[in-house]
Design an enzyme around this catalytic site. Sequence first.
Site, short mmCIF file in Angstrom:
data_model
loop_
_atom_site.label_atom_id
_atom_site.label_comp_id
_atom_site.label_asym_id
_atom_site.label_seq_id
_atom_site.Cartn_x
_atom_site.Cartn_y
_atom_site.Cartn_z
CB CYS A 189 -2.35 7.34 3.15
SG CYS A 189 -1.53 6.86 1.63
CG HIS A 208 -3.21 3.90 8.14
ND1 HIS A 208 -3.18 2.95 9.14
CD2 HIS A 208 -3.36 3.21 6.97
CE1 HIS A 208 -3.31 1.75 8.61
NE2 HIS A 208 -3.42 1.87 7.31
NE ARG A 244 -0.28 -2.91 3.30
CZ ARG A 244 -1.39 -3.61 3.38
NH1 ARG A 244 -1.51 -4.59 4.25
NH2 ARG A 244 -2.40 -3.35 2.58
CB CYS A 273 -2.03 1.09 0.77
SG CYS A 273 -1.72 0.35 2.38
#
Length: 272
Positions: A181, A185, A229, A233
């Site tokens: 992740c 981000h 969501r 991802c």
Amino acid sequence: MKSPSAYRQLLLAAAMTSTFGAAFAQNAALDGIAKYREMLQDGNPADLFEMKGEELWKQKRGPKSASMEQCDLGKGPGVVKGAFVELPRFFKDTGKVMDLETRLIHCMVTLQGFNEADLYKAAPSIGKGEGANLVALTTYVSATSKGLRFNLPNNTEQEKTMYEVGKRLFFQRGGPHDFACSSCHGIDGGRIRLQDLPNLTKNPGDGIGVAAWPAYRVSNSQMWTMQKRLNDCYRQQRFPEPKFGSDATIALGVYMGVNAKGAESIVPAIKR
């Protein structure tokens, strides 16, 4: 015949022209995306999901022919405003940390008599059946907290444990591309395909990150919740996709939600 210094000046001028040209093109593209997003805000189809969710909240359904109006989302039976910006959180009656979607399923089971296994099986099908109903309920409840700021109660041992698990998962690399992740981000100023990538390891700002989901996706005409969501991802990272309502997705929700403390919710948002 030009001197070496003249050649160097020509090369420098060419390089500067190329750099300025690329920067101009990028800025023009970003301006275009900003205008596109502004146009999207005029008439958000998420409003329809919110209306449907409110109807479902008040409608008597299920084997018990009961409404959801006594559902306790953490602020007392029937209180919806402000609940979304304090979820996921620990619930004593289940002994679990739950996000909005799993808590709604809990209420559909305990209040209305629906079968829990059937609801979890239907949940990923966001466009039909009880999966679509769950999306609508999620949209309605989250919309009642629009304009409020995130303030997850990270106080209990269970909540703190989930935060640490979520943090570990956020930085865990794997899959064929060795992604995490945090690859997208975990830094400031990230971007992919000219799309801004918020840094979710800290408060990314108002209406960004968790403060923008659920959101209506124009590209596929679907309303996406946070569970959807996060699942996508994982798919994009080429990881095995987690099951709906898994501890992994809830832990990630806790980690990002706690980090978003103070961010203003704009849900339901609209995305490309």
